[in-house]
Design a protein around this motif. Sequence first.
Motif, mmCIF file in Angstrom:
data_model
loop_
_atom_site.group_PDB
_atom_site.id
_atom_site.type_symbol
_atom_site.label_atom_id
_atom_site.label_comp_id
_atom_site.label_asym_id
_atom_site.label_seq_id
_atom_site.Cartn_x
_atom_site.Cartn_y
_atom_site.Cartn_z
ATOM 1 N N MET A 95 0.851 -1.173 0.000
ATOM 2 C CA MET A 95 0.000 0.000 0.000
ATOM 3 C C MET A 95 0.900 1.241 0.000
ATOM 4 N N SER A 96 0.642 2.147 -0.905
ATOM 5 C CA SER A 96 1.435 3.379 -0.980
ATOM 6 C C SER A 96 0.779 4.472 -0.145
ATOM 7 N N VAL A 97 1.626 5.309 0.393
ATOM 8 C CA VAL A 97 1.156 6.419 1.216
ATOM 9 C C VAL A 97 1.220 7.687 0.367
ATOM 10 N N LEU A 98 0.110 8.367 0.318
ATOM 11 C CA LEU A 98 0.030 9.613 -0.444
ATOM 12 C C LEU A 98 0.475 10.763 0.443
ATOM 13 N N LYS A 99 1.479 11.491 0.003
ATOM 14 C CA LYS A 99 1.965 12.645 0.753
ATOM 15 C C LYS A 99 1.555 13.913 0.017
ATOM 16 N N LEU A 100 0.963 14.812 0.755
ATOM 17 C CA LEU A 100 0.583 16.104 0.198
ATOM 18 C C LEU A 100 1.560 17.148 0.723
ATOM 19 N N LYS A 101 1.996 17.992 -0.170
ATOM 20 C CA LYS A 101 2.925 19.045 0.216
ATOM 21 C C LYS A 101 2.290 20.397 -0.084
ATOM 22 N N LEU A 102 2.334 21.271 0.896
ATOM 23 C CA LEU A 102 1.781 22.611 0.733
ATOM 24 C C LEU A 102 2.719 23.435 -0.136
ATOM 25 N N ASP A 103 2.186 24.001 -1.169
ATOM 26 C CA ASP A 103 2.981 24.847 -2.059
ATOM 27 C C ASP A 103 3.044 26.251 -1.444
ATOM 28 N N GLN A 104 4.109 26.511 -0.694
ATOM 29 C CA GLN A 104 4.224 27.787 0.015
ATOM 30 C C GLN A 104 4.344 28.968 -0.931
ATOM 31 N N GLU A 105 5.008 28.768 -2.058
ATOM 32 C CA GLU A 105 5.135 29.877 -3.013
ATOM 33 C C GLU A 105 3.775 30.286 -3.544
ATOM 34 N N GLN A 106 2.926 29.301 -3.843
ATOM 35 C CA GLN A 106 1.586 29.608 -4.341
ATOM 36 C C GLN A 106 0.741 30.241 -3.238
ATOM 37 N N LEU A 107 0.894 29.764 -2.019
ATOM 38 C CA LEU A 107 0.172 30.324 -0.879
ATOM 39 C C LEU A 107 0.521 31.801 -0.696
ATOM 40 N N VAL A 108 1.813 32.111 -0.750
ATOM 41 C CA VAL A 108 2.277 33.495 -0.606
ATOM 42 C C VAL A 108 1.752 34.347 -1.759
ATOM 43 N N GLU A 109 1.852 33.822 -2.962
ATOM 44 C CA GLU A 109 1.379 34.569 -4.142
ATOM 45 C C GLU A 109 -0.109 34.873 -4.037
ATOM 46 N N ASP A 110 -0.897 33.886 -3.629
ATOM 47 C CA ASP A 110 -2.349 34.089 -3.495
ATOM 48 C C ASP A 110 -2.684 35.083 -2.390
ATOM 49 N N PHE A 111 -2.002 34.955 -1.246
ATOM 50 C CA PHE A 111 -2.294 35.831 -0.110
ATOM 51 C C PHE A 111 -1.976 37.290 -0.435
ATOM 52 N N PHE A 112 -0.883 37.518 -1.148
ATOM 53 C CA PHE A 112 -0.432 38.885 -1.402
ATOM 54 C C PHE A 112 -0.951 39.470 -2.715
ATOM 55 N N GLU A 113 -1.871 38.784 -3.361
ATOM 56 C CA GLU A 113 -2.504 39.347 -4.548
ATOM 57 C C GLU A 113 -3.381 40.526 -4.110
ATOM 58 N N ASP A 114 -3.289 41.637 -4.813
ATOM 59 C CA ASP A 114 -4.057 42.846 -4.495
ATOM 60 C C ASP A 114 -3.781 43.351 -3.076
ATOM 61 N N THR A 115 -2.506 43.444 -2.727
ATOM 62 C CA THR A 115 -2.149 43.965 -1.406
ATOM 63 C C THR A 115 -1.124 45.086 -1.523
ATOM 64 N N TRP A 116 -1.083 45.905 -0.483
ATOM 65 C CA TRP A 116 -0.094 46.971 -0.324
ATOM 66 C C TRP A 116 0.502 46.816 1.059
ATOM 67 N N LEU A 117 1.767 47.098 1.190
ATOM 68 C CA LEU A 117 2.433 47.038 2.488
ATOM 69 C C LEU A 117 3.087 48.383 2.787
ATOM 70 N N ALA A 118 2.931 48.814 4.029
ATOM 71 C CA ALA A 118 3.606 50.033 4.476
ATOM 72 C C ALA A 118 4.287 49.731 5.806
ATOM 73 N N GLY A 119 5.408 50.353 6.016
ATOM 74 C CA GLY A 119 6.118 50.231 7.279
ATOM 75 C C GLY A 119 5.895 51.499 8.091
ATOM 76 N N ILE A 120 5.669 51.324 9.381
ATOM 77 C CA ILE A 120 5.429 52.461 10.274
ATOM 78 C C ILE A 120 6.475 52.428 11.386
ATOM 79 N N ILE A 121 7.081 53.577 11.612
ATOM 80 C CA ILE A 121 8.005 53.720 12.732
ATOM 81 C C ILE A 121 7.309 54.575 13.779
ATOM 82 N N SER A 122 7.194 53.990 14.980
ATOM 83 C CA SER A 122 6.551 54.679 16.100
ATOM 84 C C SER A 122 7.003 54.015 17.390
ATOM 85 N N GLN A 123 7.315 54.813 18.372
ATOM 86 C CA GLN A 123 7.717 54.287 19.676
ATOM 87 C C GLN A 123 6.511 53.977 20.559
#
Length: 147
Positions: free
Chosen positions: A1-29
């Motif tokens: 019996m073979s074991v099916l291994k699923l691997k999460l495609d992190q590059e695709q996950l990152v690409e999908d999450f950051f579609e239509d996004t903007w990032l800003a950095g804020i400096i504040s104490q």
Amino acid sequence: MSVLKLKLDQEQLVEDFFEDTWLAGIISQAKDYQLCWQINKQLGYDFRVNNSLEINLTKNRRAFYFTVFEYQELTKSAAHYLYNNHCKAEFLLPELKHVDYIWLIKGNYYQDADVKNLIEQCRKAELVQLVSLLDMKDIRNKINLIF
């Protein structure tokens, strides 16, 4: 019996999450809740802490928790997330050690001019020292922003 291994495609996950996004950095104490109060007042937003989005990183068998504040703009189908970039001596995005907070704007409503206007308005908040648009290509640890 073979074991099916699923691997999460992190590059695709990152690409999908950051579609239509903007990032800003804020400096504040300021503390994160104080900064959010000021941004809410300045922009008419309603950032609130969302404990279910809190980011947990483990390094050297130590756990670090990074607070995430959220504001949903339902009329514009846009979501705003404010990440605390520091926890003790650790950083959510180590490549941005000089940045205290990361502001992620998600949704296709905002265009370049709109985001620049938001940044200008945010700069007027008393506790904000600096706000600048971040280039996604410069961020190596994008996966840390995904909740």
